[in-house]
Design an enzyme around this catalytic site. Structure first.
Site: not given
Length: 690
Positions: A531, A616, A648
């Site tokens: 991330s 995602d 994600h």
């Protein structure tokens, strides 16, 4: 709402660590040292390995826990927990009576066969379990209910589960239950308007659902008052100036009013209503101070009646209240480790007893309690071994073992995690966590960057850090500026500092610290993260190419403008806030190009491994595609792995183990001084290679 991109002795279980093999020769350091070292047969090289001498298998480290997330039913009659199904090996909910202490007699009451269940709780009737599940990582979580106490006669248990929040592209959140109203619940969904969440009241046994409180468009989250179970609190974000307002009302028929407004740069929230007929509430706030304090606030005027507790180094991390009287029992802080300030002597005594009955150097937490609070499930968490769960008899002050989350880990030795302090180039003190691979010599280093970025790393058992340590790599996890929990100045020192600014400098400075401390081999440093940590990886390779020998980016954005243009619609109220924190990439194209690694591919010199989930919703696949294809076009070494059934991050164990196997091979190829378990294709993994 701010962590955008990113959750057991007298009777205690015995923790075992594997001893050195019979062929290993133990020796002591010369005078002046006391650390034992190991000599491998036929080698003159000394080792002081912090983990098991043997390679700890990836499927042991990253496979599903055997049992985890135990929760007592409100009446204490049943115990639920997550465990892998026998067929698909994905996490499902199991239930047994607490009187039957044999976990083998527990029944699997759900039947998920894909990504597994990760979030659940008991309803207040003590019979129904509520759980959230999305589809293949799209984060459109639906709320499901299932009767956990009757034996199913239908082969497909899932046929008995009821979707309480149906609808395509509907996301459920903000679930609230109440013991005084055992047959109903409150939950927010965006079914009426995909950009915001209204609060619904559901009779979960019948499925009857009514709109309780409609969102005017600016509310991020809702809260209820306990005795009435009415929605009486709203957390509001002003999209013009990014201020945050706590809005309240006296009852469901009354008008809403603004209680307190926190300008951008301030932190705080309403914790709960006091049990005093609507006169006051508990609140955290940073107004007039650096870190948040716990306050008692007048519900009519917003005036602070009393400042209860604060810590100069960190924000309030948690508050424990009596569930009936709403009297304060304790406040929790976490600068480097969990600290509790007790306001009630009985609770303090309980934690003293639990600490005395547990392993050394562990954190103690109550993860579940019966409604009368006489029976607890307690977790003992340490940095060098798996979490152990016990049942605590609060009356008798005794514990009995429940289970270890991953008992296979007990067969291996793990490294202790050290909390350390690192000073950035401008003098800012940062808390970091160091997991060494060797106590005697410098080794390659993995700089493991947390996501968010408005989140933080914490002390405890970290599977990745232990994996790296066992393979010969030290691991450093840094709470760089912009991380949460350390006060408003620390958080907002990260504003506008992505990529080429001080946030990235903090990471570079941390590497330099590890080199100067003799921990890290300067020629063998890898940056690794997911991330925002994936973004930091790309930024590290692009903007400080001489520092890192390689990088691993998992679901990281490469172009900040395209990232923000593709966020889910329900993140809309947060967009302006994100622009204030990141910088105005909408209005300033030059600034976006300056901080987005995609536009600096030519500067990347070191090999990169990318992992991405096709579904995602936060960091779209395009973010990985565009930088991977740009690097391929320019002949810069990049490996790109895409998982079509992930979002994600990698929730399916087969995919998680598969990617980590590829990452391990990548690290061994590019870092000198490590070792690797051989990569083999993982059955059931869905890796593709765009």
């Amino acid at each position: 709402h701010t962590a955008a991109f990113s959750a057991l002795h007298s009777n205690h279980l015995q923790v075992r660590t594997s001893s050195a093999s019979a062929s290993t020769i133990m020796s002591s350091t010369p005078a002046g040292g006391s650390t034992s070292t190991m000599r491998r047969p036929g080698s003159s090289k000394l080792f002081a390995r912090t983990t098991s001498e043997e390679i700890i298998p990836r499927d042991v480290l990253f496979g599903n826990p055997t049992n985890t997330a135990p929760k007592l039913s409100p009446d204490g009659k049943y115990l639920a927990y997550l465990a892998p199904s026998t067929t698909d090996k994905v996490l499902n909910i199991f239930v047994r009576e607490t009187s039957d202490e044999n976990n083998d007699n527990a029944r699997m009451v759900t039947n998920d066969s894909s990504r597994g269940i990760r979030q659940y709780r008991w309803a207040q009737d003590g019979q129904t379990i509520l759980y959230l599940q999305d589809f293949e990582g799209n984060e459109n979580f639906h709320l499901w209910a299932i009767d956990a106490t009757t034996i199913n006669t239908i082969d497909d248990s899932d046929a008995l589960a009821r979707d309480l929040t149906p609808g395509e592209n509907v996301k459920a959140s903000n679930l609230i239950t109440n013991k005084r109203f055992p047959d109903e619940l409150l939950v927010a969904t965006n079914e009426r308007d995909p950009t915001c969440f209204d609060m619904y009241r559901i009779q979960y046994k019948t499925g009857e659902k009514t709109l309780d409180t409609q969102n005017p468009g600016d509310v991020l989250g809702w809260g209820s008052e306990d005795t009435s179970f009415e929605v009486r609190e709203a957390l509001v974000k002003n999209q013009a100036d990014s201020s945050q307002t706590i809005r309240v009302r006296d009852d469901e028929k009354s008008e809403w009013r603004d209680l307190i407004t926190l300008p951008y740069g301030e932190n705080g929230n309403l914790v709960d209503f006091c049990n005093d007929n609507g006169k006051s509430c508990w609140m955290t706030s940073s107004l007039g101070r650096e870190t948040t304090a716990l306050l008692k606030v007048d519900l009519q005027t917003g005036e602070t009646l009393e400042t209860i507790s604060s810590n100069d180094k960190c924000d309030v991390g948690g508050v424990v209240l009596d569930q009936d009287t709403k009297e304060l029992k304790s406040v929790i802080y976490n600068y480097a480790r969990t600290e509790r300030v007790f306001m009630e002597s009985n609770l303090e005594k309980d934690y003293q007893v639990l600490q005395s009955l547990g392993p050394d150097n562990c954190d103690v937490s109550a993860v579940s309690k019966t409604i009368d609070e006489q029976t607890w499930v307690v977790a003992y968490s340490r940095s060098d071994g798996p979490t152990e769960f016990v049942i605590y008899d609060q009356i008798e002050k005794t514990t009995k073992p429940l289970f270890v989350s991953k008992p296979d880990l007990l067969n291996y030795k793990f490294a202790p995690m050290e909390d350390v302090r690192i000073t950035a180039r401008d003098g800012l003190e940062m808390v970091a966590y160091l997991t060494k691979a060797d106590t005697e010599k410098k080794t390659p280093l993995i700089l493991l960057v947390h996501g968010g970025p408005w989140a933080r790393d914490s002390w405890g058992f970290n599977q990745q850090a232990q994996w790296f340590a066992n393979r010969g790599y030290a691991t450093l996890q840094v709470n760089y500026r912009g991380s949460t929990g350390y006060g408003k100045s620390f958080l907002h020192k990260g504003d506008g500092e992505w990529g080429v600014g001080a946030m990235q400098d903090d990471l570079t400075d941390s590497v330099q610290w590890a080199i100067e401390q003799g921990i890290a081999d300067a020629d063998n440093i890898c940056i690794y993260g997911g991330s925002y940590g994936g973004y930091a990886t790309l930024a590290g390779l692009a903007f400080t190419p001489d520092v890192f020998k390689c990088g691993v980016d998992i679901v990281g954005p490469s172009n900040i403008k395209t990232l923000l243009d593709s966020i889910p619609s329900y993140w809309g109220p947060l967009r302006n806030d994100m622009l204030k924190k990141i910088g105005d990439v909408d209005a300033d194209e030059e600034f976006n190009r300056k901080i987005s690694p995609l536009f600096h591919v030519d500067k990347i010199q070191s090999p990169l491994l990318i992992g991405q989930g096709a579904n995602d919703p936060r960091v779209k696949q395009a973010e990985a595609d565009q930088i991977a294809f740009a690097m391929q076009k320019k002949g810069i070494p990049v490996e790109y792995v895409l998982y079509p059934d992930e979002g994600h991050g990698f929730a399916r164990p087969n995919n998680r183990i598969d990617f980590n196997g590829r990452a391990e091979e990548f690290l061994a190829k590019h870092l000198v001084g490590g070792r690797a378990e051989a990569f083999v294709e993982v059955e059931g993994a869905t890796a593709t290679f765009p």
